[in-house]
Design a protein around this motif. Structure first.
Motif, PDB file in Angstrom:
ATOM      1  N   GLY A 145       0.905  -1.281   0.139  1.00 46.57           N
ATOM      2  CA  GLY A 145       0.097  -0.187   0.058  1.00 46.57           C
ATOM      3  C   GLY A 145       0.881   1.121  -0.017  1.00 46.57           C
ATOM      4  O   GLY A 145       0.287   2.120  -0.598  1.00 46.57           O
ATOM      5  N   LEU A 146       2.089   1.311   0.633  1.00 48.28           N
ATOM      6  CA  LEU A 146       3.043   2.457   1.079  1.00 48.28           C
ATOM      7  C   LEU A 146       3.163   3.020  -0.253  1.00 48.28           C
ATOM      8  O   LEU A 146       3.808   4.269  -0.729  1.00 48.28           O
ATOM      9  CB  LEU A 146       3.360   2.481   1.683  1.00 48.28           C
ATOM     10  N   LEU A 147       3.834   1.455  -0.775  1.00 46.27           N
ATOM     11  CA  LEU A 147       4.888   1.996  -2.210  1.00 46.27           C
ATOM     12  C   LEU A 147       3.859   2.314  -2.960  1.00 46.27           C
ATOM     13  O   LEU A 147       4.393   3.129  -3.918  1.00 46.27           O
ATOM     14  CB  LEU A 147       5.293   0.376  -2.626  1.00 46.27           C
ATOM     15  N   THR A 148       2.608   1.459  -3.404  1.00 42.98           N
ATOM     16  CA  THR A 148       2.071   2.604  -4.372  1.00 42.98           C
ATOM     17  C   THR A 148       1.409   3.673  -4.320  1.00 42.98           C
ATOM     18  O   THR A 148       1.700   4.300  -4.983  1.00 42.98           O
ATOM     19  CB  THR A 148       0.284   1.628  -4.509  1.00 42.98           C
ATOM     20  N   ALA A 149       1.483   4.124  -2.747  1.00 43.25           N
ATOM     21  CA  ALA A 149       1.198   5.554  -2.419  1.00 43.25           C
ATOM     22  C   ALA A 149       2.286   6.703  -2.778  1.00 43.25           C
ATOM     23  O   ALA A 149       2.021   7.508  -3.414  1.00 43.25           O
ATOM     24  CB  ALA A 149       0.720   6.064  -0.671  1.00 43.25           C
TER      25      ALA A 149
END
Length: 356
Positions: A185-189
């Motif tokens: 999730g954080l990498l996508t963000a």
């Protein structure tokens, strides 16, 4: 050599075992493992939910988030050299049209194999062998964060497919919402921020001085704690939400995921929602909104080699834009001799890695 193994489909069978050190075939490289990431897949395999050993064996070496160095080459192995730092891809395709085209992540038959998961040993061992075509060479300056490349590829695939889908029209996305602040999730963000978007990250926790909070602050992501405020309030601030990403693994968030999506938007589902959740969701309304608002839902799983290559480039871009933010993802380092079952079953922090 030491390896972390399980007996697939047998619950709580994870243990460290001494297994023979592999010898590279003439077209293979021998890789000495430096570190391997622990993820939810490893936990689920140890829970006996799935997993398949290599043919002729009862045990499976787990682990698919690798980073190592080439220490030997077969006589006909080309494409890497001794001393190269490398990350290995995970899935090995079959002979379907997609796999033959290099898109094993889009396999039509399901007869693929995956290292550390299905039919092939993984990377939680002191050494492994692999064909150079399945290895990604890593620049020295990315050595510390390169173990994140495999989860990074899921984010890469999600973002690329969202933008590919939106070639259906003139599109200038400005706002994205990501449910879930785990590694994917954080990498996508972060990737969406790199594309110049305003990005919200939603979870159920406050992050003051922990790793997630530092990452969110450093990158300029807007955090929403859904226990304190409804994600639906985002619509009051930004009426048009262009991308909604689900990366929580929880079915409870799906109603809000679908409701937040704006006109002409894309909803990307990145996690496999586990367990059971009964919700009287109005499917007629969902269909109504999907049709009248030209929305698209896309599921994303696994990634082929092209996303690994793109991931290396984007890791360098992230480092240039946000410094060493990717290093903050690694919140626990465990020496192989100190690994316990609890390190896999109850992972704390953002990303634990095993150091060999």
């Amino acid at each position: 050599m030491k390896a972390v193994v399980v007996f697939p489909l047998k619950k709580d069978s994870l243990h460290i075992e001494d297994i023979p050190e592999p010898k590279p075939k003439e077209d293979e490289a021998l890789i000495k493992v430096i570190r391997v990431g622990i993820c939810g897949t490893d936990k689920e395999i140890d829970e006996g939910l799935y997993g398949e050993p290599p043919e002729g064996l009862k045990r499976l070496v787990i682990g698919h988030e690798s980073f190592g160095v080439v220490v030997a080459l077969g006589d006909k192995a080309e494409g890497v050299k001794v001393g190269d730092k490398v990350v290995a891809t995970v899935r090995r395709g079959d002979n379907c049209i997609n796999c033959l085209a290099g898109e094993s992540d889009m396999c039509l038959t399901g007869n693929y194999k995956e290292r550390g998961i299905k039919g092939l040993d993984g990377y939680m061992s002191e050494y492994y062998t692999e064909k150079p075509e399945n290895l990604i060479v890593i620049p020295d300056e990315l050595s510390e964060e390169a173990v994140l490349l495999e989860p990074m590829t899921i984010a890469e695939k999600a973002v690329k497919q969202v933008f590919k889908i939106q070639e259906r029209m003139l599109w200038e996305p400005k706002v994205a919402v990501v449910f879930g602040t785990g590694p994917v999730g954080l990498l996508t963000a972060i990737l969406l921020k790199l594309r110049g978007m305003k990005v919200y990250a939603i979870d159920r926790t406050d992050h003051e001085d922990d790793a997630k909070g530092q990452i969110i602050s450093k990158v300029g992501i807007i955090h929403v704690n859904s226990k304190k405020e409804s994600p639906m309030g985002i619509i009051e601030k930004d009426k048009q939400i262009d991308i909604v990403v689900e990366a929580t693994g929880s079915p409870e968030v799906l109603p809000e995921v679908f409701d937040l999506a704006g006109v002409n938007s894309v909803i990307a589902l990145l996690s496999v929602t586990g367990g059971k959740f009964i919700n009287d969701m109005d499917l007629a309304r969902l269909n109504y909104n999907m049709v009248l608002n030209n929305r698209v839902i896309v599921g994303v799983v696994n990634a082929n080699k092209s996303y690994f290559v793109n991931g290396v480039s984007d890791m360098a871009r992230i480092k240039s834009a946000y410094g060493d933010v990717l290093k903050l993802f690694i919140t626990k380092r465990i020496k192989i001799g100190d690994l316990t079952k609890d390190d896999v079953k109850n992972q704390k922090g953002l990303k634990s890695v095993i150091e060999f």
